[in-house]
Design an enzyme around this catalytic site. Sequence first.
Site, PDB file in Angstrom:
ATOM      1  N   HIS A  46      -6.923  -4.456  -0.988  1.00  0.00           N
ATOM      2  CA  HIS A  46      -6.198  -5.685  -1.292  1.00  0.00           C
ATOM      3  C   HIS A  46      -6.803  -6.347  -2.513  1.00  0.00           C
ATOM      4  CE1 HIS A  46      -6.333  -4.939   3.019  1.00  0.00           C
ATOM      5  NE2 HIS A  46      -5.050  -5.212   2.981  1.00  0.00           N
TER       6      HIS A  46
ATOM      7  N   HIS B  34       0.825  -1.213   0.000  1.00  0.00           N
ATOM      8  CA  HIS B  34       0.000   0.000   0.000  1.00  0.00           C
ATOM      9  C   HIS B  34       0.856   1.260   0.000  1.00  0.00           C
ATOM     10  CE1 HIS B  34      -3.145  -2.796   0.864  1.00  0.00           C
ATOM     11  NE2 HIS B  34      -2.661  -3.102   2.044  1.00  0.00           N
TER      12      HIS B  34
END
Lengths: 328, 328, 211, 211
Positions: free
Chosen positions: A216, A54
Amino acid sequence: MKKLINAPDDVLTDALIGFGAAYPELTVNLEDRYITRGPTAGKVGLVSGGGSGHEPLHGGFVGYGMLDAACPGEVFTSPVPDQLLAATKAVNGGAGVLHIVKNYTGDVLNFQMAAELAGDDGLQVESVLVNDDVAVENSTYTAGRRGTGGTVFVEKIVGAAAERGADLATCAAIGREVNDRSRSFGVALTANVIPATGSPGFELGDNEIEIGVGIHGEPGRARGPMSTAREVAAIALEAIHADMPLDDEVMVMVNGLGGTPLIELYVVYAAVADWLKAHGGIITRNLVGDYITSLEMAGCSITVCRMTPDLTDLWDAPVQTPALRWGR
Amino acid sequence: MKKLINAPDDVLTDALIGFGAAYPELTVNLEDRYITRGPTAGKVGLVSGGGSGHEPLHGGFVGYGMLDAACPGEVFTSPVPDQLLAATKAVNGGAGVLHIVKNYTGDVLNFQMAAELAGDDGLQVESVLVNDDVAVENSTYTAGRRGTGGTVFVEKIVGAAAERGADLATCAAIGREVNDRSRSFGVALTANVIPATGSPGFELGDNEIEIGVGIHGEPGRARGPMSTAREVAAIALEAIHADMPLDDEVMVMVNGLGGTPLIELYVVYAAVADWLKAHGGIITRNLVGDYITSLEMAGCSITVCRMTPDLTDLWDAPVQTPALRWGR
Amino acid sequence: MDTSAFRAWVHESARLITAEAEELTRLDAAIGDGDHGINLRRGFQAADEMLDKAEAETPGAVLQTVGRALISKTGGASGPLYGTAFRQAGKSLADATEVDVARLGSSLEAAFNGIQQLGAAHEGDKTMLDALGPAVTAYQVAAEGGADLVGATRAAAEAAERGLQETVPMLARKGRASYLGERTIGHQDPGAASTVLILRALATVAAGEAT
Amino acid sequence: MDTSAFRAWVHESARLITAEAEELTRLDAAIGDGDHGINLRRGFQAADEMLDKAEAETPGAVLQTVGRALISKTGGASGPLYGTAFRQAGKSLADATEVDVARLGSSLEAAFNGIQQLGAAHEGDKTMLDALGPAVTAYQVAAEGGADLVGATRAAAEAAERGLQETVPMLARKGRASYLGERTIGHQDPGAASTVLILRALATVAAGEAT
Ligand SMILES: Nc1ncnc2c1ncn2[C@@H]1O[C@H](COP(=O)(O)OP(=O)(O)O)[C@@H](O)[C@H]1O
Ligand SMILES: Nc1ncnc2c1ncn2[C@@H]1O[C@H](COP(=O)(O)OP(=O)(O)O)[C@@H](O)[C@H]1O
Ligand SMILES: [Mg+2]
Ligand SMILES: [Mg+2]
Ligand SMILES: [Mg+2]
Ligand SMILES: [Mg+2]
């Protein structure tokens, strides 16, 4: 799988080595897997963490005015209690430590264990749970809303409060306030590929988008046809607006998921600004760029926070991290 | 084609509107298509520009300590003389204007015409040509080396010099010095898609990479098999080293081409740092991130500049732009 | 079962999970984030290695060592959950050096309770509990019916397998899969699948068949 | 050719380029950056519109207006090059209200020189000059041989077409295509292809066949 890596198992280690080399003002503990700027005496320590993939979240937000430490897990896998505990100890300046946790079962459980272990060692630990993703129905039948873009706002604003000397309870309260006032919604145009598996997280048709996608690549509310930036912005903002009215002063983040050109984020931001104007919203602060990504996923998320003068003041306070810098 | 846009023909206009909304401290002239912070009396004005699709370049580098104006052309198409002229006039603070031009025939010709027109209007205009891409053989049989990553270094360093009051000739000389000391090399893992055509700029096999790619997806020296981050870094650095020895103090940029996750850039940076160490290079400054992109292309470019104490000092000087900020 | 049998259980679990890691990951890719096999392989291999070096001299110490290793190395939701399960199972064995049918039964129950308390899931939520719950019940029924360790662990493994199949029509209400709601129907739960492997390893070891 | 014929030339050029924009872009995608058709369509449509509003009362004024419009609106390498070509051609016509064969020939030559000076390319470098050069020569040969405007412009268009074909085996040494070196061999040059269209438009108008 086409990735600029050396081996799937080495991604995190190699990335941490590279990060450490690029930012010598920060310390990377390779053994215990955390990034820190060290403790500040008398200041509440802020620790966040979560799965890698991320970036710049969370390591890129370690520095003056924001986090004291970040614990990266393997790609899309929450960190383990040991590393969270080590980081918690490393940033303890005597005023307690605040954990900023995105609401995923794995993150929650691992942080919880670390907090217990830290408590056993006599440390004062509080935690703030970020759960801002309106794409997930907030019902008793799910693990609850996911933590996404709101995390950036929480980390920055609590970071400023901690820097100004707020105590642990106050930091936690401000963090919860920011979370309560923040909402996010994401849309994916393409799937990401986890290095360890080498195949896309999901399959999307040439003309399909995933609406309400997680960071995700968790599928979202629905699939829809590819549409314009204006329509995508409207889908996201309507979902947020249905949950929290947007007819007031707001801060907006248009966040790229990793594979989207910046020029497209500008186009989306124009659409967001237009939509908000038409609905009585007033943008007082903004971020446009890649702040909480999902590897190479194309798409964007939109995060909105209803501001107060105090929160704006904390937002404007100086910050010096790899990914956010201003005012000093 | 999957893009967060409204219509291919509107990309640039919509992006400029979004950019202007996101950065109210800058002025976007939609009519004449330039972004500016306005003139500063007595300071040399710095104007750059080029095709769009390389964001944050150049608009993201307008601000204190860097550019005074940026002129975006259509995607991958150089701007036209009118807009360059308008921007040149808009930033004239009485000390002349410096054009920073990436070496592409289109850019060179359009800037040249603008400079002539500005001269006709009594403005003093100089220009610095950036041609740092070692992937192109620098022979009389090509249009010469392309301008790529070195542009970021030139714009930052000359920006600092101009801010400190350097005159036009000095600014131009410093710009040329930075360019002379800078070299770049890029590698693509995937092709980009120009909005107006909707199809990939080139075709790459699942296991192929384009070695020495340009920032518009111009093919490079060769195609090669997909390899590790370490090998990719070595290919780029060897090509640069063969042209300019890297056994001294250098500044390094590991730049994402738009579709590469930041975590991969950290992995590449680790490899670059390793390679340089093994070859006697000392990294004194670095940038890791997306600074000069090629739409959604996956891959990276590596730019190296041999530093001097003066250049380092100018690099460290305060800068406040959307994409680079420090020190104030 | 003595200490070395418990060590063998861990070793066999690690072996099976390593062998099935791709399948577990595939299951997780369908309704989660595609890392369950990777997580557990990392965790169980670490546990197995740690155990090699550790001086765990009782079955309880073995299981507690494994629990700590799983917590330290696995990450994700399954790490703390399995880690807690092994720690609680180990604690319930106290200082015993030899574990009989009844004692193993209560340690399995302790494992179940540990997961249940930490994760706050219920049977039917499509989690590892949907394999472990039926297994514990089947084990106890068998034990009460006079089965020995071999029979009781086989009953547990078989019930876990049936429990796994029953997760297919379930709608996930916990963990990452819960975000998919209806879209989880028709898929096995990856955590239930790994629980089957761990219990199969137990039955194999109890039957003296482990390699 | 009078002022309105020159206006018709520009209009016909814009029409042809718009019709062939995709093909020009396709050629440029092979050895450049895939925007030549897009650039020229934008430029010529703007020129055509600007001309509609402009009070250009001589052929020279028409061409100079077009040149300025192309420079202002096209971008890329081709914008300044074609823009300069039209401006130089226009200048060479001075105040003439009617352009005869010879005069048109020298204005084509002025166009060629304008491109040559600005871009510093030579014939054989695989650029628009490889269509325009042969066209100018063929035009002059025809004119000297007594051809009228119809014949001379037809000769020019045909020579440009042959010149275009001859760019196929050439190795590009100017512009973006030069980065490809050997890989440019086997492709037509996009700028030469657009030059063919502009000269074909001229022949069509001279023959009074424009729509
Ligand atoms: N609250 C919970 N209680 C029990 N088991 C759970 C819970 N949440 C998740 N699980 C189990 O964890 C499994 C997923 O583990 P894993 O993929 O390793 O972690 P993550 O979801 O963090 O990626 C699920 O298949 C499910 O069996
Ligand atoms: N130096 C030059 N002299 C003459 N023509 C040139 C030169 N450089 C490029 N060209 C012409 O320009 C054409 C490309 O135009 P275009 O695609 O519109 O611009 P760009 O290359 O900037 O994208 C080439 O096909 C070639 O004919
Ligand atoms: Mg996970
Ligand atoms: Mg171009
Ligand atoms: Mg998982
Ligand atoms: Mg082109």
